[in-house]
Design an enzyme around this catalytic site. Structure first.
Site, PDB file in Angstrom:
ATOM      1  N   GLY A   1      -3.170  -7.963   0.549  1.00 51.31           N
ATOM      2  CA  GLY A   1      -4.610  -7.754   0.633  1.00 51.31           C
ATOM      3  C   GLY A   1      -4.954  -6.438  -0.032  1.00 51.31           C
ATOM      4  N   CYS A   2      -5.951  -5.781   0.478  1.00 48.70           N
ATOM      5  CA  CYS A   2      -6.410  -4.516  -0.081  1.00 48.70           C
ATOM      6  C   CYS A   2      -5.295  -3.472  -0.039  1.00 48.70           C
ATOM      7  CB  CYS A   2      -7.607  -4.015   0.714  1.00 48.70           C
ATOM      8  SG  CYS A   2      -8.191  -2.407   0.202  1.00 48.70           S
ATOM      9  N   PHE A   3      -4.983  -2.888  -1.182  1.00 56.20           N
ATOM     10  CA  PHE A   3      -3.879  -1.924  -1.201  1.00 56.20           C
ATOM     11  C   PHE A   3      -4.201  -0.660  -0.432  1.00 56.20           C
ATOM     12  CE2 PHE A   3      -4.995  -1.359  -6.000  1.00 56.20           C
ATOM     13  CZ  PHE A   3      -6.127  -0.598  -5.724  1.00 56.20           C
TER      14      PHE A   3
END
Length: 171
Positions: free
Chosen positions: A11-13
């Site tokens: 997902g979002c890093f």
């Protein structure tokens, strides 16, 4: 020292750095992109979902100090491996989950780990297991996001928890 590299797309890093960042044996955790069809993508390009890149973290670790098995445990505790459409409130192909392995041992351990946890889930695990490709380092503002933007990072975590609660109430 047995320095190795693994790439996790979770997902979002922004949310994937902190869980790995404070252990002895982990040399570095960097945010970037992997798996797409254009060279040197920018965040603005990747976030559209049209480049086929995934947001990833590159983890360089000393396998003699911090095991790959422990990395897998931490990674899978951060994600919903049954969600093919993204992670939590982050929707889109760039937020899919994947393990980009750099050697056959990582690949086999990942396969075995997924098989060992599948029965914990009502749906099939869709986290991809892929060979590592070219890693493109994300722009400076995306590195160490949780350290440089603690309030925004905290809000991201709250939003994620609220999303999880909402989804559980819907089922």
């Amino acid at each position: 020292m047995e320095m190795k590299t693994i790439y996790f797309a979770g997902g979002c890093f922004w949310c994937m750095v902190k869980p790995f960042d404070s252990f002895d044996g982990i040399e570095s955790v960097k945010s970037g992109y992997m798996g797409g069809h254009i060279e040197n993508p920018t965040y603005e390009q990747v976030k559209t979902g049209t480049t086929d890149h995934l947001e990833v973290v590159e983890i360089i670790y000393d396998d003699a100090v911090f095991s790959f098995d422990k990395l897998l445990e931490i990674f899978f505790a951060q994600i919903d491996p049954t969600d093919a459409g993204g992670q939590y409130m982050d929707r889109g192909t760039q937020y899919r989950t994947a393990v980009f392995y750099t050697d056959e041992t990582q690949k086999m351990k990942t396969v075995n780990y997924i098989e060992s946890i599948q029965d914990r889930f009502d749906k099939p695990i869709v986290t991809e297991i892929r060979p590592a490709e070219v890693f493109y380092l994300a722009e400076d503002e995306h590195q160490d996001f949780y350290k440089r933007n603690p309030e925004r990072y905290k809000q991201e975590q709250i939003d994620r928890e609220n999303y999880i609660k909402t989804q559980k109430n819907l089922s």
